[in-house]
Design a protein around this motif. Structure first.
Motif, mmCIF file in Angstrom:
data_model
loop_
_atom_site.group_PDB
_atom_site.id
_atom_site.type_symbol
_atom_site.label_atom_id
_atom_site.label_comp_id
_atom_site.label_asym_id
_atom_site.label_seq_id
_atom_site.Cartn_x
_atom_site.Cartn_y
_atom_site.Cartn_z
ATOM 1 N N GLY A 30 -5.376 -5.375 6.514
ATOM 2 C CA GLY A 30 -4.147 -4.611 6.393
ATOM 3 C C GLY A 30 -3.242 -4.808 7.582
ATOM 4 O O GLY A 30 -3.688 -5.176 8.674
ATOM 5 N N ASP A 79 0.830 -1.198 0.000
ATOM 6 C CA ASP A 79 0.000 0.000 0.000
ATOM 7 C C ASP A 79 0.870 1.255 0.000
ATOM 8 O O ASP A 79 0.840 2.037 -0.933
ATOM 9 C CB ASP A 79 -0.931 -0.030 1.209
ATOM 10 C CG ASP A 79 -1.968 1.078 1.188
ATOM 11 O OD1 ASP A 79 -2.109 1.737 0.149
ATOM 12 O OD2 ASP A 79 -2.630 1.287 2.213
ATOM 13 N N TRP A 80 1.670 1.471 1.048
ATOM 14 C CA TRP A 80 2.550 2.638 1.101
ATOM 15 C C TRP A 80 3.630 2.462 2.152
ATOM 16 O O TRP A 80 3.535 1.628 3.040
ATOM 17 C CB TRP A 80 1.788 3.935 1.353
ATOM 18 C CG TRP A 80 0.913 3.942 2.571
ATOM 19 C CD1 TRP A 80 -0.427 3.687 2.599
ATOM 20 C CD2 TRP A 80 1.274 4.190 3.935
ATOM 21 N NE1 TRP A 80 -0.895 3.751 3.884
ATOM 22 C CE2 TRP A 80 0.132 4.067 4.729
ATOM 23 C CE3 TRP A 80 2.470 4.496 4.561
ATOM 24 C CZ2 TRP A 80 0.132 4.238 6.100
ATOM 25 C CZ3 TRP A 80 2.479 4.673 5.943
ATOM 26 C CH2 TRP A 80 1.311 4.559 6.691
#
Length: 196
Positions: free
Chosen positions: A81, A50-51
């Motif tokens: 997540g 994701d980041w």
């Protein structure tokens, strides 16, 4: 945060799991960064990157001494997540996770360029976001905004700059505002002084 996500974070080896503001994060030592990341991808199924981001982890007045690196990945099947967090000191380098998730390469280059964090296993000579002539790392809280010295700041002044602070209190300067040793400050015009 769903209980399954907290359970996912608890399965990261050597991690200290904390939940704050609805986000569960697995805090790992910098030495365990790549091991925890590989475990998240291979054992927990977090194949979706994701980041990766950086924030100042220092206490007020000690900005730029330590940074926190955050990595968020997810399991595409369960849509759970996982956030990994590690603190990195001023003289330490961050091990690269671009070998696990190719998308992390851009984020690591941004961390190196904008925060000055060296990345182990990477050497990208070309700039990503800043021109080659730019000196410094502008997202660090200890980075001085020289433009605040060169010309008056447009609009309303920050607390501590307008001279209206109580004389008994220490004048606080907002992040990026240089101390007086940077040179003379431009005097505000009459119109600016009336607005302040």
């Amino acid at each position: 945060m769903p209980p399954a996500t907290a359970a996912l974070a608890e399965r990261v080896p050597g991690a200290e799991v904390r939940t704050a503001f609805g986000q569960t994060t697995a805090h790992v030592a910098l030495a365990d960064w790549t091991t925890a990341a590989a475990h998240a991808r291979d054992e927990l199924g977090c194949a979706f990157f994701d980041w990766l981001g950086v924030e100042d982890a220092g206490r007020p007045g000690a900005s730029g001494g330590a940074h926190a690196v955050l990595l968020h990945v997810a399991n595409p099947d369960t849509r759970e997540g996982l956030a990994l967090r590690a603190e990195i000191g001023a003289d330490e380098a961050l091990p690269s996770v671009a070998g696990l998730w190719a998308g992390a390469a851009w984020h690591e280059r941004e961390a190196a360029e904008m925060f000055g964090i060296p990345i182990l296993g990477r050497s990208d000579p070309e700039r990503l976001l800043l021109p080659d002539s730019f000196a410094g790392h502008p997202l660090r809280k200890d980075f001085v905004l020289v433009s605040r010295v060169v010309r008056p700041w447009p609009g309303r002044l920050e607390p501590g700059e307008d001279g209206s602070s109580s004389p008994s209190r220490r004048r606080a300067a907002p992040p990026g505002v240089p101390d007086p040793s940077w040179g003379p400050r431009p005097e505000p015009s009459e119109g600016e002084a009336d607005r302040g």
